[in-house]
Design an enzyme around this catalytic site. Structure first.
Site, PDB file in Angstrom:
ATOM      1  N   GLU A 106      90.486  11.453  -7.507  1.00 54.75           N
ATOM      2  CA  GLU A 106      89.148  11.078  -7.958  1.00 54.75           C
ATOM      3  C   GLU A 106      88.793  11.741  -9.283  1.00 54.75           C
ATOM      4  OE1 GLU A 106      86.428  12.225  -4.912  1.00 54.75           O
ATOM      5  OE2 GLU A 106      87.327  10.926  -3.409  1.00 54.75           O
ATOM      6  N   CYS A 119      84.584  15.015 -14.691  1.00 55.56           N
ATOM      7  CA  CYS A 119      85.115  15.894 -13.648  1.00 55.56           C
ATOM      8  C   CYS A 119      86.497  15.385 -13.267  1.00 55.56           C
ATOM      9  CB  CYS A 119      84.181  15.909 -12.442  1.00 55.56           C
ATOM     10  SG  CYS A 119      84.736  17.019 -11.109  1.00 55.56           S
ATOM     11  N   CYS A 126      94.787  19.571  -1.464  1.00 54.25           N
ATOM     12  CA  CYS A 126      94.587  20.956  -1.880  1.00 54.25           C
ATOM     13  C   CYS A 126      95.124  21.883  -0.802  1.00 54.25           C
ATOM     14  CB  CYS A 126      93.102  21.226  -2.109  1.00 54.25           C
ATOM     15  SG  CYS A 126      92.746  22.879  -2.766  1.00 54.25           S
ATOM     16  N   CYS A 130      89.369  25.137   2.086  1.00 47.88           N
ATOM     17  CA  CYS A 130      87.946  25.484   2.182  1.00 47.88           C
ATOM     18  C   CYS A 130      87.262  24.524   3.166  1.00 47.88           C
ATOM     19  CB  CYS A 130      87.281  25.404   0.815  1.00 47.88           C
ATOM     20  SG  CYS A 130      88.011  26.528  -0.405  1.00 47.88           S
ATOM     21  N   CYS A 133      84.800  21.538   2.087  1.00 49.65           N
ATOM     22  CA  CYS A 133      85.297  20.625   1.053  1.00 49.65           C
ATOM     23  C   CYS A 133      86.077  19.478   1.696  1.00 49.65           C
ATOM     24  CB  CYS A 133      86.195  21.396   0.087  1.00 49.65           C
ATOM     25  SG  CYS A 133      86.979  20.371  -1.167  1.00 49.65           S
ATOM     26  N   CYS A 350      83.601  16.000  -3.188  1.00 52.52           N
ATOM     27  CA  CYS A 350      84.959  15.989  -3.707  1.00 52.52           C
ATOM     28  C   CYS A 350      85.946  15.540  -2.633  1.00 52.52           C
ATOM     29  CB  CYS A 350      85.324  17.381  -4.206  1.00 52.52           C
ATOM     30  SG  CYS A 350      87.032  17.548  -4.697  1.00 52.52           S
TER      31      CYS A 350
END
Length: 366
Positions: A106, A119, A126, A130, A133, A350
């Site tokens: 994205e 962005c 990832c 976290c 997220c 995100c």
């Protein structure tokens, strides 16, 4: 204990043909030399790719028709393709990019009165995990190449008809941990800032980390580098370790020491991004601890009310609490702003757009 972020992330598979998109000036000169052309034609390719933002060989009018035909036959010009766009009432547009292997990432185009901010993503998925997220729930799939990073910029500028001369800010706050992909990130940074190409000033590029101290230390070794932001999000080790597993390896004290040692230019500050989670990280005592943390090095604070997404288990803070924390930090002498998440009406969190798109895809064999 070895963590996922201690290991190199998987890389994209090798393409069958060379791809000019994302190559730097030296590699483009080598490419044309291998085709029997003078090396200076690599400079023409660089200009066309990054200053003109051309995406098809037929657009390279500075090259002979014969060379364009040969490039078309032998060399790819493949940027990430925008496959889905969602425009928000606030003026921002969230884009999903499809990569050559079918994976998606994205990016967000955010116009302001005096500039445009993009962005960007640095990885598919990832490794940091976290809990608040949406991308963190995907796990790490692979790194983005320099071409896939630069390609997000080229695609969004072209899609939105970006006018020449309008300032562009880049923030690596999309999918992935940028410092876990530092080699490709810095290769992309060199292309993005080259004065003969996209010519984005280094001071207009910011990289946000979840607190990967090894990456912070390595980033500081580059003479020319982007600015640094930290996704802090909690002021006690108990709370930060619960929502950000990286804190179990490098706690707040270790993180503050790394930031205090980070080499800053005159007038430069480290940005502390602080997501406000109702009842978890938004108390006035959190605000006082945040102020104490931020005073240990030149810093500015962005308070970010949480942008809810399905399955997160968190809620945004009360507006009165946001205002109280902003006043507390300001009275402590810190530069502070409240950053509202753009695109909250269009899967703004995100990784949310890509995850929702994947959920809609039919399963194999269905």
């Amino acid at each position: 204990m070895t963590q996922l972020w201690d290991l190199p992330a998987p890389e994209a598979g090798r393409a069958a043909r060379p791809n000019a998109a994302g190559l730097d000036a030296a590699d483009l000169k080598a490419l044309v030399s291998a085709l029997g052309e003078p090396a200076w034609r690599g400079g023409q390719l660089f200009d066309g790719l990054y200053r003109q933002r051309w995406t098809r060989w037929e657009q390279f009018s500075s090259l002979s028709k014969a060379l364009r035909t040969r490039l078309e036959a032998e060399v790819d010009l493949a940027w990430p393709a925008i496959v889905q766009s969602q425009a928000s009432e606030d003026g921002s547009t969230k884009h999903a990019f499809e990569l050559a292997d079918g994976r998606q990432v994205e990016g967000v185009h955010m116009p302001y009165e005096d500039r445009t901010t993009l962005c960007l993503s640095s990885q598919v998925g990832c490794a940091m995990g976290c809990t608040f997220c949406a991308t963190g729930q995907m796990g790490i799939i692979r790194n983005l190449s320099a071409a896939e990073i630069v390609g997000q910029v080229v695609a969004m500028l072209n899609h939105h008809g970006h006018p020449e001369g309008r300032p562009v800010n880049l923030v690596f706050m999309g999918m992935g941990e940028p410092l876990h992909n530092l080699d490709h990130l810095m290769a992309a940074f060199a292309i993005l800032t080259d004065p003969k190409g996209l010519a984005i000033p280094p001071r207009r590029i910011t990289v946000s980390t979840s607190g990967l101290v090894s990456g912070i230390e390595r980033l500081g070794s580059f003479a020319k580098r982007p600015r640094l932001a930290l996704s802090l999000n909690a002021t006690t080790d108990v709370h930060r370790s619960a929502i950000m597993p990286v804190n179990r390896v490098w706690n707040l004290e270790a993180l503050a020491a790394a930031l205090a040692a980070f080499p800053l230019q005159s007038g430069e500050r480290i940005t502390l991004e602080y997501v406000l989670l109702k009842g978890v990280t938004d108390s006035l005592e959190d605000g006082r601890r945040l102020a104490a943390f931020a005073r240990r090095f030149p810093a500015k604070v962005n308070l970010i009310p949480f942008n809810p997404h399905e399955g997160s288990g968190f809620e945004p803070p009360e507006e009165a609490r946001v205002g109280a924390l902003c006043r507390l930090l300001s009275e402590a002498g810190l530069p502070v702003s409240v950053r509202r998440s753009r695109g909250q009406d269009v899967a703004g969190a995100c990784g949310q757009l890509v995850r929702e798109g994947q959920a809609r895809k039919p399963k194999a064999g269905a």
